[in-house]
Design a protein around this motif. Sequence first.
Motif, PDB file in Angstrom:
ATOM      1  N   ILE A   2      13.554 -35.955  -0.749  1.00  0.00           N
ATOM      2  CA  ILE A   2      13.359 -36.820   0.422  1.00  0.00           C
ATOM      3  C   ILE A   2      14.494 -37.834   0.522  1.00  0.00           C
ATOM      4  N   LEU A   3      14.882 -38.419  -0.605  1.00  0.00           N
ATOM      5  CA  LEU A   3      16.002 -39.360  -0.604  1.00  0.00           C
ATOM      6  C   LEU A   3      17.304 -38.687  -0.170  1.00  0.00           C
ATOM      7  N   SER A   4      17.459 -37.407  -0.529  1.00  0.00           N
ATOM      8  CA  SER A   4      18.707 -36.710  -0.203  1.00  0.00           C
ATOM      9  C   SER A   4      18.902 -36.525   1.299  1.00  0.00           C
ATOM     10  N   LEU A   5      17.794 -36.572   2.056  1.00  0.00           N
ATOM     11  CA  LEU A   5      17.897 -36.424   3.514  1.00  0.00           C
ATOM     12  C   LEU A   5      18.427 -37.683   4.183  1.00  0.00           C
ATOM     13  N   HIS A   6      18.324 -38.810   3.499  1.00  0.00           N
ATOM     14  CA  HIS A   6      18.648 -40.087   4.138  1.00  0.00           C
ATOM     15  C   HIS A   6      19.839 -40.792   3.503  1.00  0.00           C
ATOM     16  N   GLY A   7      20.598 -40.077   2.690  1.00  0.00           N
ATOM     17  CA  GLY A   7      21.757 -40.685   2.054  1.00  0.00           C
ATOM     18  C   GLY A   7      23.032 -39.900   2.328  1.00  0.00           C
ATOM     19  N   ASP A   8      24.150 -40.563   2.124  1.00  0.00           N
ATOM     20  CA  ASP A   8      25.443 -39.909   2.348  1.00  0.00           C
ATOM     21  C   ASP A   8      25.876 -39.083   1.136  1.00  0.00           C
ATOM     22  N   SER A   9      25.404 -39.454  -0.028  1.00  0.00           N
ATOM     23  CA  SER A   9      25.817 -38.782  -1.253  1.00  0.00           C
ATOM     24  C   SER A   9      25.017 -37.497  -1.476  1.00  0.00           C
ATOM     25  N   ASP A  10      25.662 -36.524  -2.110  1.00  0.00           N
ATOM     26  CA  ASP A  10      24.979 -35.281  -2.478  1.00  0.00           C
ATOM     27  C   ASP A  10      24.310 -35.395  -3.849  1.00  0.00           C
ATOM     28  N   ARG A  11      24.380 -36.577  -4.444  1.00  0.00           N
ATOM     29  CA  ARG A  11      23.845 -36.760  -5.790  1.00  0.00           C
ATOM     30  C   ARG A  11      22.346 -36.479  -5.849  1.00  0.00           C
ATOM     31  N   PHE A  12      21.596 -37.030  -4.888  1.00  0.00           N
ATOM     32  CA  PHE A  12      20.149 -36.829  -4.874  1.00  0.00           C
ATOM     33  C   PHE A  12      19.798 -35.355  -4.684  1.00  0.00           C
ATOM     34  N   HIS A  13      20.561 -34.691  -3.828  1.00  0.00           N
ATOM     35  CA  HIS A  13      20.313 -33.268  -3.568  1.00  0.00           C
ATOM     36  C   HIS A  13      20.522 -32.451  -4.840  1.00  0.00           C
ATOM     37  N   ALA A  14      21.606 -32.725  -5.543  1.00  0.00           N
ATOM     38  CA  ALA A  14      21.904 -31.994  -6.785  1.00  0.00           C
ATOM     39  C   ALA A  14      20.816 -32.234  -7.832  1.00  0.00           C
TER      40      ALA A  14
ATOM     41  N   TYR B  47      14.418 -18.378  -3.475  1.00  0.00           N
ATOM     42  CA  TYR B  47      15.110 -17.404  -2.625  1.00  0.00           C
ATOM     43  C   TYR B  47      15.773 -18.091  -1.431  1.00  0.00           C
ATOM     44  N   ILE B  48      15.070 -19.033  -0.827  1.00  0.00           N
ATOM     45  CA  ILE B  48      15.626 -19.767   0.311  1.00  0.00           C
ATOM     46  C   ILE B  48      16.873 -20.532  -0.116  1.00  0.00           C
ATOM     47  N   ASP B  49      16.838 -21.095  -1.318  1.00  0.00           N
ATOM     48  CA  ASP B  49      17.978 -21.862  -1.828  1.00  0.00           C
ATOM     49  C   ASP B  49      19.174 -20.975  -2.160  1.00  0.00           C
ATOM     50  N   LEU B  50      18.912 -19.825  -2.743  1.00  0.00           N
ATOM     51  CA  LEU B  50      19.995 -19.003  -3.277  1.00  0.00           C
ATOM     52  C   LEU B  50      20.586 -18.008  -2.287  1.00  0.00           C
ATOM     53  N   PHE B  51      19.876 -17.754  -1.192  1.00  0.00           N
ATOM     54  CA  PHE B  51      20.343 -16.714  -0.280  1.00  0.00           C
ATOM     55  C   PHE B  51      20.500 -17.237   1.146  1.00  0.00           C
ATOM     56  N   ARG B  52      19.876 -16.601   2.121  1.00  0.00           N
ATOM     57  CA  ARG B  52      20.218 -16.804   3.525  1.00  0.00           C
ATOM     58  C   ARG B  52      20.144 -18.248   4.016  1.00  0.00           C
ATOM     59  N   TRP B  53      19.123 -18.990   3.584  1.00  0.00           N
ATOM     60  CA  TRP B  53      18.904 -20.321   4.142  1.00  0.00           C
ATOM     61  C   TRP B  53      19.352 -21.422   3.196  1.00  0.00           C
ATOM     62  N   SER B  54      20.306 -21.157   2.343  1.00  0.00           N
ATOM     63  CA  SER B  54      20.724 -22.140   1.345  1.00  0.00           C
ATOM     64  C   SER B  54      21.227 -23.439   1.979  1.00  0.00           C
ATOM     65  N   ALA B  55      21.870 -23.340   3.154  1.00  0.00           N
ATOM     66  CA  ALA B  55      22.391 -24.540   3.819  1.00  0.00           C
ATOM     67  C   ALA B  55      21.271 -25.464   4.288  1.00  0.00           C
ATOM     68  N   HIS B  56      20.057 -24.909   4.422  1.00  0.00           N
ATOM     69  CA  HIS B  56      18.936 -25.699   4.937  1.00  0.00           C
ATOM     70  C   HIS B  56      17.916 -26.041   3.844  1.00  0.00           C
ATOM     71  N   TRP B  57      18.234 -25.689   2.598  1.00  0.00           N
ATOM     72  CA  TRP B  57      17.266 -25.910   1.518  1.00  0.00           C
ATOM     73  C   TRP B  57      16.937 -27.390   1.364  1.00  0.00           C
ATOM     74  N   ARG B  58      17.922 -28.247   1.543  1.00  0.00           N
ATOM     75  CA  ARG B  58      17.707 -29.690   1.386  1.00  0.00           C
ATOM     76  C   ARG B  58      16.555 -30.170   2.272  1.00  0.00           C
ATOM     77  N   ALA B  59      16.574 -29.755   3.544  1.00  0.00           N
ATOM     78  CA  ALA B  59      15.537 -30.192   4.484  1.00  0.00           C
ATOM     79  C   ALA B  59      14.204 -29.499   4.210  1.00  0.00           C
ATOM     80  N   VAL B  60      14.240 -28.201   3.956  1.00  0.00           N
ATOM     81  CA  VAL B  60      13.008 -27.454   3.693  1.00  0.00           C
ATOM     82  C   VAL B  60      12.335 -27.972   2.430  1.00  0.00           C
ATOM     83  N   ALA B  61      13.114 -28.250   1.404  1.00  0.00           N
ATOM     84  CA  ALA B  61      12.558 -28.718   0.130  1.00  0.00           C
ATOM     85  C   ALA B  61      11.885 -30.072   0.268  1.00  0.00           C
TER      86      ALA B  61
END
Length: 279
Positions: free
Chosen positions: A21-33, A86-100
């Motif tokens: 949730i924090l990764s959606l509202h920050g500029d850094s990719d740290r939370f996402h990782a 699967y969503i993270d590793l394949f087709r929808w990986s670019a959207h995993w941050r929001a879906v997660a």
Amino acid sequence: MSEAFFILSILLLAAASGLSILSLHGDSDRFHAHARRSFYLAGAFFLASGAVRYYPFALRDFVRIASTIWGHFYILALLLFLILAYIDLFRWSAHWRAVAAVALPFITVVCALFLPFLGSDRVMEVGLANHLLPFHVIFSFMGQLFFFFSFTGSLLGIFLENRLRRRSSLRSIQNFPSLEAIDAFIGWSLKRAAAFLAVGIVSGVALVWINYGRVFLFSFKETVIYVSLFFIALLLYLRRDGRLGMMKLNAMNAALFGAVLAMYIASNVILSSGFHSFR
């Protein structure tokens, strides 16, 4: 040991939920990782919990595990882990941050809710001794879980469209997929939900016919799966029809999944008598 691994997986899921949730509202990719690492580490402990509890495991043990209330929910959560990976590793990986950001809190709540059932002796006695049963369970679960991911996309779509209508700062939504990408994800999820659920129903009907000479036993759980498929088919039809706007479709998707979720909980946790119930 199994209980300790399971509790650790819940704690890590809770951490991953907050970080996503924090990764959606920050500029850094740290939370996402950190969210991704916590998710996969939680998955490792979750697998360890099942492995310790059910070792040694053979395919013939699947029915025995699925017929217990904790094993039933364990398999459900395990498939949820796998689809999200699967969503993270394949087709929808670019959207995993929001879906997660939606899916991870849901998985956390699901696991926390069936924590009290770790030592439960409630068992489902269906008497369906047939090799079709594992296929029925897995395909039915997969159908319901893809319906959940369409619900996830709908919540994201509602949130994003509201932000855009209010002319919110682009910085606050920069980590969200576009509305078109969210809509494509919802369609992808619904189509797979329909396909998996249809196979689950066909295999379930075959099992009931083989064992009882009927195609429907009027149990609540049977009704839930038929209602689920009807709702999914309705949503697919309305999407194709195109007369309802995206916002209304997303609201309907969220409401229909919510209704199915309530029926699913009632049929598995509250109801304790009749065919398909945990007693």
